[in-house]
Write an enzyme that holds these catalytic residues in place. Structure first.
Site: not given
Lengths: 283, 283, 283, 283
Positions: A200, A226-228
């Site tokens: 994040g 997100l960001d995964a």
């Protein structure tokens, strides 16, 4: 030298390498780089081979026709690409220029082969930088009221420019799910933290608060979460108490651009095979 | 799982991988790790494959017989080894114990597979360490007057103990040429400098005098020329002005033992192929 | 925030830190960064302190006058510089642009504070790059017949542009001794090898031939002896057999520019104290 | 050489270094290492100085008496320790021996100064290792039914053995809150993940699932919150798809023991100052 890059993955069983290399040898093909990996737990097999174009009596299309029977027999997911067809990498940027400037430099110096059909940004700041390199710069404003519409437009622009993949060079905006779905495993992001730590916003602030002694950056494919997405490349740099947040940001920039440029190179050279949430990267 | 390790090198030409893997596939062989490398300048080819022992209808000797025709056809230098035959690594040490203690620890914890038939030393200091591990310790005094004779004796001991290779774990003595020649590419040394810098004695003192900001260690095969044999592995650690020579020595110990243990592992797992003065290491 | 940087070195004895800090405290000075080092062998002492400019009732000249008695008492070599006086770093370049482009980027993005009065080159290639940044580009051709005269001209240009120091951004020419002597410890070079290994020409070719597993770069002050001046900074990157010479060159470029930019930053921020052939770098 | 280590922290204001160093100079004290740090955001100041014992006319107690007025004036948290008083570090271990073996080796080779009054374990496995080093081994079984009682006993044992601090050398048990509270910032743990990533159990499995390209280890002080205490040291190692979970575990062991031994050294040499959830480490 011009070459074809064959990448494939399939359930592992005896004879895959033999079948593939016998096919190539039967047509006189000369193999340059060759790498394979068998994942013990899942019994899944991955391979990448570079074949000298001049050594084969047919092109990539001819390869595709002839190889498909073998591929079916082993239930392969596979691809063949031609090094002479440079991948078209559309760059999305915002205001920060270090990652974009680094990629433009590597493109200009022909460090590795790719095309940049355009740079798209929600700000005007980086126009001069792109245009000095002779690359079209397209400004798509993204206010709070028109973000979805703006991203529809950007997606359209990517298609118009025949993007093979999209690079988020510190783009700082979250892409809508439909955008992510349009280019699966073909949107490359750089996250300024060593994922899965510091997901994040403001990862350097998070890192400072936690007092870590190593900071890092992560290049990954973008998914709806997100960001995964699957991680392509990561690297770190040592820090200590003497570095304030601004120092982490400064030091981190060098890691970010290094990690992103490596990830982009691996992608354009077909070195990355995605398997579930993990990647096999034949460096 | 028990496996055979096939290593080979030969002049590059189309069809090598195909021939080797077709042979293995024809006998139902399952390939685990597989790696190859083709050196562009010299057009020389290198390959290493792990084949599950249980997947073949014959043993290493059977493999040798059947494979030799293929090997001849390609003019291969090649070898096949059986993971169930642990390599016998004789350790030569002097007074410093950090490298020996590290290797004994890795042997005891079965981090990778090898045997230590004995530790030979020109001093008594490390007897207790070796014997606590249940390993015979042989003291061969080496005074100024009897060095050649002493080394003849040590070479005899290596042969009596059926050494596959010899590890100089900070042995600090220069081996006579005849000794080096008896075990070509099978004597593994750790040099406490990042070769080719700081050849010879007191490399940390040399590094301090020169004011370097990185110190390192080098694991290499021993040849008749001092500190000049093929390099297997190297690593470094950052230092600065605050480190005195004693600090370099302390920090360097950790690099030395890490680099030596990696080099020994690569050797016992048949990951190192020597080509002239360079190595191919399939890690 | 504007600050003064006090750097000093002198024979070590009790009371140095006390005398310096008492002087600063007596004038209400606020110390930011502070670092010192005492070399045990030579009993030499080094110190660097940043003092907030606004906390003192006088400027750098006033400091100089008042402090000189203390400095004499301890037999100090010392200097005070004002962060508001940006150092003027003249860049010398040739045809390769990676180091120059990197330094120009860091200058443009104000990563740290310095001025670039001009770029001087023996070729025309990098004119566009420099001029896009708004920096004058001066071409001084250096044929085999006029090298000494050319270097006299370059030295003149450095003086005309009031260079505080000179950066050899892959300049590829050997400076005449008189040039080196004109800017002692103020000519900063990047060598594309991990000194003292691979002195001289074509270090990546040398590294490839020797088969090293780590390549590196060295930022150092230039002295009359080639590649032998005091080392400011070094870093390395791991390589293996799969990298050809061209790969070493490509990977090395990233190390070179990182190491050079660090070295330049340390210099412009007065973090480097030279002592004989070694440096103290207060990072 | 025997020295006193003065560590202090206090709100920053002009004159701290002057006051401290004037005090030391007034008594003829010779300063060896000296380091300070001022945190810009919080305006908090940290300092560590080594003073040669022989240069002072009094001992640590005499220092304490005379210095306390200065300390009060600046509202310091401070401590002075005597290098001749080796810290007593009680080791808690379980079945895995790599961290314990590494610390015992460093203790035995006097790499840095500390005492190990005993090793306490909930298993018998490591008795021989400890006892060969001449260190008492105490087995405290911890079944599901008696964990609280067992930890009361272990805490008693630590007190009986006059522990200055406690090292959890892969102890694998969660300490009760009361235990943590008894030794604040004096219980040192090694976590086999790069915190804050991979908190809790099986971090290497978590790392493998996530497909990270860097794994690491974290040495930190233990607090009541699991894996959340102030971080002392971290390091990483590069991994890729070819490493299975067992390989991560194997490679990770080397990082764990290196990171733990550094953390222990920093602690026993009074290099770590804790400030809230972060540490200042004067390396």
């Amino acid at each position: 030298m011009r070459h074809y890059r064959l990448t494939l993955s399939c359930p592992d069983r005896p004879g895959i390498i033999a079948a593939v290399s016998a096919f190539i040898a039967a047509h006189g093909g000369t193999i340059g780089e060759s790498a394979s990996h068998s994942e013990p737990d899942t019994r899944h097999f991955f391979m990448r081979q570079e074949i000298l174009a001049a050594s084969l009596p047919f092109g990539a299309d001819g390869f595709r026709e002839r190889f498909s029977a073998i591929a079916s027999g082993f239930n392969m997911q596979w691809n063949i690409s031609d090094s002479a067809q440079k991948k078209r990498m559309v760059m999305l940027a915002s205001k920060q220029d270090h990652c974009l400037a680094d990629l433009l430099y590597r493109w200009r110096s022909k460090e590795f082969d790719f095309d940049i059909p355009c740079v798209i940004s929600n700000h005007e700041d980086l126009r001069s930088l792109a245009e000095w390199h002779g690359i079209p710069y397209i400004h798509v404003p993204l206010g709070p009221e028109n973000k979805p519409a703006g991203h529809v437009k950007i997606l359209d622009l990517c298609r118009q420019h025949k993007a093979d993949a999209i690079v988020l060079a510190r783009y700082m905006q979250i892409l809508p799910d439909a955008f992510c779905a349009a280019y699966p495993n073909r949107i490359i992001n750089i996250h300024h933290g060593l994922l899965p730590a510091f997901v994040g916003a403001r990862p350097y602030h998070q890192a400072f608060e936690r007092g870590v002694k190593q900071i890092g950056a992560t290049c990954h494919y973008v998914t709806a979460e997100l960001d995964a997405g699957p991680i392509i490349e990561q690297d770190v740099i040592r820090v200590d108490h003497s570095e304030a947040v601004e120092d982490l940001i400064r030091l981190g920039r060098d890691v970010e651009k290094t990690v992103l440029s490596r990830g982009v190179r691996y992608h354009v050279e077909d070195r990355v095979l995605v398997h579930g949430e993990r990647t096999v990267v034949f460096r």
